[in-house]
Each structure stands twice: as structure tokens, then as C-alpha cells.
Scaffold this active site. Structure first.
Site, short mmCIF file in Angstrom:
data_model
loop_
_atom_site.label_atom_id
_atom_site.label_comp_id
_atom_site.label_asym_id
_atom_site.label_seq_id
_atom_site.Cartn_x
_atom_site.Cartn_y
_atom_site.Cartn_z
N CYS A 74 11.60 -62.57 16.86
CA CYS A 74 10.27 -62.28 16.52
C CYS A 74 10.09 -60.83 15.70
O CYS A 74 9.63 -60.90 14.60
CB CYS A 74 9.37 -62.08 17.80
SG CYS A 74 9.64 -63.37 19.06
N HIS A 189 3.96 -56.70 17.73
CA HIS A 189 5.38 -56.72 18.07
C HIS A 189 6.30 -56.23 16.98
O HIS A 189 7.35 -56.38 16.90
CB HIS A 189 5.61 -58.08 18.26
CG HIS A 189 7.02 -58.21 19.15
ND1 HIS A 189 7.89 -59.34 19.29
CD2 HIS A 189 7.49 -57.48 20.14
CE1 HIS A 189 8.88 -59.18 20.18
NE2 HIS A 189 8.49 -57.86 20.84
#
Length: 591
Positions: A74, A189
Site C-alpha cells: 500500500c 497511509h
């Protein structure tokens, strides 16, 4: 249908000339949509049992990018998309960000919404603040219903008392016609330990979503605390950012879709819109309102729930495009859909029900999955769609090399032309942060077949591997039994140094149709830190046949190129003691 099927044949140098884009359209608005953990073999157009009519139609009438690469997890991919630069430039080449760590995407990096401002021929004024009353949105009641069978967990601490000086934004400055309104929704993130790392300090004018990598779809909790915030204006920060306890019990795909609709509906028509919509789906945990699994009663778990999650997201994308149409924005919009890594497997990311199936080869599944340097971890699902595309462009399959770092220059060229890209490149050079990305807008959107400018791409350069290097707590290498690994593709050929996944993660994994098997087909070889492999990933996308023994000179040449990249790498961030990120039942910056 127009098609670009050019296959790069092992070029030994990088093409630096930029093709003309005079015949490519100019885009006014951009929606960049990330589907978390989406692998090949899951959209309906690949032969999957999952029904994704909206995404299928957009892809079929758009341009599919079939030699497109992301990072294996990610945070690195999202950083590459936002900066146009390889992870080795800013120390994020070793996995994902964990809560409590005192680092993030470096503050001296320029992110996409900031680059859009640099592309303008005139100095960009302070962005106009576009927000909702009191910084709030309503997520919609009926849209967020919780199925009877699901009892969402709740956070262990109640919300902090309301501060009367909190949640206040300054008065909005006048809107500048032609300026960019940039909004972020969903998963971030790439850093939150200090407020300066959060979206509204990095070019976005509003944000609703979660700062970390994953959470419950209903309670929006991670590690027992709430991670769902509304940042309602530029540089929102401690006296503005609102924990959204009121959204507990509502499904995140509904929340993020509803927010996107509200942003579009309230958009000032004199401005340009950049909407960054990063859905939580189809990342773990496996959760979806039960009505979405009814069409898949014939599928076994976890494929059944996964199919419902993806179908729900597909419905949400349809709602977003419908709102763009109703507001008169769609005709001038470029929609980008991309994954952030390959589908998870039991080796990394969990047995979610997704898979990495290559529909253009009888070999079937791609090797490995999320967290690996195999094609199953790095070959990304992506397409672009726009009403601006002519009939000659729609349905095009681009086989030219593309990487996540290429989105920034491609978007800049699409929206501001070659001159705009020149301005951004010069600004980045002056800052000592030259782009690694190149623009593929001409290849994607010109009616004539223009070859892509990229012949080589750095895929991975990660020295760490859990459990061997526990200092990097966010590192992800398949089963956790792998080594550091390095990978590069030049033309058709891909060189890999090290063990790309570890353990079972080095095999081939499928969860059902269109695959003709389920589970793992194990790797025939045991790999280690010195393993050196070469694959022709055009002729052999499943990476079955190692060519290093047949082509030793080519293997060493590509290894030298790979090591040259690595010699310029900044050292990866290493983990330290966790900071106090759990505050009053919420995840919060602490630096």
C-alpha cells in the site's frame, strides 16, 4: 477499435525524447480512484464470476494499461503515485507505514495536487477552501445501513469532550477561476505522526477518511481506536480535525461514495476538480452488507464475500460517475482506476478471495501476490476512461511499460500540456527532486499509435526482510520467510535478485474461475538472498521459465542496471519506539 500493441523488445537505453501530444485531448477535471488490493482476474472483463458492469463498461470504452506496474504493498505505491518518484528517493522502499512510527512521506516531496498548481503558467494563489458547513459531511443514512448479521465492534473509549474552539475553519478566500479544487477521500497511509503529514497540509483542501492502512469497515477502528477523520479545510490540524464517531456502524464504501458525490455536487463550476478517491475495498477484513453477497450464493467463501465487496464498490463508482454527469463535469473528466498492489494471498494480506489471473495467456495465474516482487504482486490492474476519447481510442490496449510514478507527469500533461509538464519538471529539478516518472498521455490518448517513452522500470529495491530484519516493522515479504529483493524490467525482460516472496508465496495462487484450480501450486525451486533469475514476462507472464542460465550476459547487464539504481538509494526508514498515537479513543498525530 484502436489498439496499441507495441511490445518493447529489450531496449538497452532509456528513450528521453517526449512525443508530441498535439492530437491528444486536454482534460479539465481528474478523478483518481484507487481500488485497494485489486488483482488481475477479478473484474468481470477478465472472465471473473464477479459482476462489475460499471467498471467493465468504463474499461471497455477507455484504455486498458496492460504492462502497468505498482509496488508490492500500500504505502510505497501511494507514495509513488503522489510524487512521481521511486521509493528509493525518500526512504519508503521497505513496506508499509505502521501506526506509532515517527516518519512518513518526506515533507520536502511535492504531491500531485501541489504539482497541478506548479503546472499553471501563472503563479498559483493560495487554494480556495472548498468545504462543507462546519467541516461536516453527512454520510447518508439509508446508504450506510448495517446488515442484521453484522454487529460492528465499537471503540473502547468515548469521544473526547467537545472543545468550543475546535472544528473551526477560517473564512474562505475568494475562488480564483481556473484554479484547482483538490479533495481527498478514503485511505491515506503515507504518514500522520505529525499534522504536517496529513492530506490538508499536502495540497488537499478537504479530507474524509482514515490515516492508516486498514480497519473495520463498520466501526472504522484499528487496534481498538477510531481511525476516521474529517479535515474540513486547508491545514486543518489539531484545532480543526474531527474524529467521526458518528459514522460508526456505516459501511465505508457507502461513506466514501457519498462524500465523493457531495464534493462533486458542491464543486464551483469556475474551478477545476482533482478528486483523489481511495476506497477501502477490497482490502481485508472481509465485510460487506449481506445484500451484495446474494448474487454469489453459489460461490464458496472467501470468494463469495469478496465478490460482494467488489460489486458494492462497482455500484459506488457508478454513483460517482452519475453525479459527475448530472453536474455537467463528466464530459471534461479523466477517470483513472488503479490498484495499489496485486491481490492478497494467504502468504500476505490474507485469504481474501481475490486472485492474480492473466487473461491474455493460456498459462493463467500470475506468480505470487501482494508483498512479492513476482508479477502477481507488481503487475497492476489499471485503466483510464473519458468522454473526451474518440472512437479510435476507446477499447485500446496499451502494452507499453508504465509505472505508478508515471501518473503525476501523465496527469500534468493531460491537464496542462507539454508546457505544464516542462514547468513541473523544472520546478522539481530546482528543488533537487527530479521526476522518475514519464508522461504516457500521448500513448494513451492520441489517435495515432505513439510508442511509450519508457523502456525500463525499477520495480523493487528493498534490502530488508522480516523476520531477518525486525527493525523494519512494516516490511512485508510474503510468508515473512523471504530475503531482501530487487527487481527491474527492461523491455520484455525482468531480472530478480533475492527471494521475491518467501515460502508458499513463491508459487501460483488462485481462488476459482477463471482459474481452473484453487489454492497454491508450489514453486519448483527454493530461493535465497543470492538467487538471480531472468524472465521474459511478455512470452512468460507467469514467470515459469528462468532464462538466466541461457542468457548469462544479459542477466548480468540487467543486474548491473538494477544495482546502479540501488547505489543511489536513500536508506529505508527503520522502526523505533512507538509514539502515543492512541488519544481519547482515536488514532491521532502525536509529534
Amino acid at each position: 477499435m484502436g489498439r496499441v500493441m507495441r511490445l518493447c523488445l529489450g531496449g538497452l537505453f532509456l528513450c528521453t525524447a517526449r512525443p508530441a501530444v498535439a492530437v491528444a485531448p486536454t482534460v479539465k477535471h481528474v478523478v483518481l480512484l484507487i481500488v485497494d488490493d485489486l488483482g488481475f482476474g477479478d473484474l468481470g472483463i477478465t472472465g471473473s464470476a464477479v459482476k462489475t458492469p460499471v467498471l467493465d463498461d468504463l474499461a471497455v470504452n477507455g484504455v486498458r494499461l496492460l504492462s502497468y506496474y505498482v509496488q508490492r504493498a500500500c504505502s510505497p505505491t501511494r507514495a509513488a503515485i503522489q510524487t512521481g518518484r521511486y521509493n528509493i528517493r525518500y526512504r519508503m522502499q521497505s513496506g508499509v507505514l505502521e501506526p506509532g512510527q515517527r516518519f512518513g512521506l518526506a515533507l520536502d516531496e511535492t504531491l500531485l495536487p501541489e504539482a497541478l498548481g506548479l503546472a499553471s503558467p501563472e503563479p498559483t494563489p493560495t487554494p480556495a477552501i472548498s468545504r462543507f458547513p462546519n467541516g461536516h459531511t453527512s454520510a447518508g443514512d439509508a446508504a450506510g445501513r448495517v446488515p442484521d448479521s453484522h454487529t460492528p465492534p465499537v471503540t473502547t473509549s468515548p469521544p473526547a469532550p467537545t472543545d468550543p474552539d475546535q472544528n473551526k475553519c477560517p473564512p474562505s478566500p475568494p475562488v480564483v477561476p481556473g484554479s484547482w479544487a483538490a479533495h481527498a477521500i478514503g485511505k491515506w497511509h503515507i504518514g500522520f505522526w505529525q499534522w504536517a503529514y496529513t492530506p490538508t497540509f499536502r495540497g488537499f483542501q478537504s479530507y474524509l477518511g482514515y490515516y492508516t492502512g486498514g480497519e473495520d469497515y463498520y466501526s472504522h477502528s484499528t487496534h481498538g481506536v477510531l481511525d476516521m477523520r474529517e479535515d474540513g479545510c486547508v491545514e486543518c490540524g489539531a484545532n480543526c480535525s474531527q474524529p467521526r464517531f458518528d459514522l460508526q456502524g456505516e459501511y465505508s464504501t457507502f461513506i466514501f461514495t457519498k462524500r465523493a458525490e457531495e464534493v462533486i455536487k458542491s464543486h464551483n463550476e469556475t474551478q477545476r476538480l482533482f478528486l483523489y478517491l481511495a476506497y477501502q475495498a477490497v482490502h481485508c477484513p472481509s465485510e460487506v452488507p449481506i445484500q451484495y453477497t446474494v448474487p454469489y450464493a453459489h460461490l464458496p467463501e472467501p470468494r463469495k464475500t469478496f465478490a460482494g465487496m467488489l460489486s458494492c464498490l462497482d455500484e459506488g463508482v457508478g454513483n460517482v460517475t452519475s453525479m459527475l454527469k448530472s453536474q455537467g463535469l463528466w464530459e471534461d473528466t479523466l477517470l483513472i482506476v488503479t490498484t495499489d498492489n496485486g491481490a492478497p494471498t494467504p502468504s500476505c494480506g490474507g485469504d481474501q478471495g481475490g486472485q492474480n489471473y492473466w487473461p491474455f495467456s493460456p498459462q493463467g495465474s500470475l506468480r505470487g501476490g501482494k508483498c512479492s516482487a513476482w508479477e502477481g504482486g507488481l503487475r497492476g490492474t489499471a485503466f483510464v476512461s473519458s468522454p473526451l476519447f474518440s472512437a479510435a481510442i476507446r477499447g485500446r490496449h496499451v502494452m507499453d511499460l508504465m509505472h505508478a510514478v508515471d501518473w503525476l507527469p501523465t496527469i500534468i500533461t493531460a491537464t496542462h500540456g507539454n508546457d505544464g509538464l516542462d514547468r513541473v519538471q523544472e520546478a522539481m529539478r530546482m528543488r533537487g527532486k527530479p521526476l522518475d516518472g514519464v508522461s504516457l498521455w500521448a500513448t494513451i490518448a492520441s489517435e495515432e499509435a505513439i510508442p511509450g517513452p519508457r523502456t525500463e522500470v525499477l520495480l523493487e529495491a528493498d534490502p530488508y526482510a522480516l523476520p531477518l530484519d525486525p527493525q523494519y516493522c512494516g516490511d512485508q515479504h510474503g510468508s515473512g520467510a523471504g530475503t531482501g529483493y530487487y527487481a527491474l524490467r527492461r523491455g520484455n525482460l525482468k531480472v530478480i535478485l533475492g527471494d521475491p516472496a518467501g515460502g508458499s508465496g513463491d508459487g501460483w495462487y488462485c481462488t476459482g474461475a477463471p482459474c481452473n484450480y484453487t489454492g497454491w501450486v508450489p514453486s519448483p525451486t527454493v530461493l535465497n538472498a543470492t538467487s538471480l533469475q531472468l524472465f521474459d514476462v511478455v512470452a512468460d507472464p507467469g514467470e515459469h521459465h528462468d532464462l538466466s542460465g541461457e542468457q548469462p550476459e544479459t542477466t548480468q547487464m540487467l543486474l548491473a542496471a538494477l544495482l546502479a539504481y540501488n547505489s543511489s538509494a536513500e536508506p529505508s526508514y527503520a522502526c523505533g519506539p512507538q509514539g502515543p498515537w492512541q488519544v481519547n479513543g482515536t488514532l491521532s498525530p502525536f509529534g
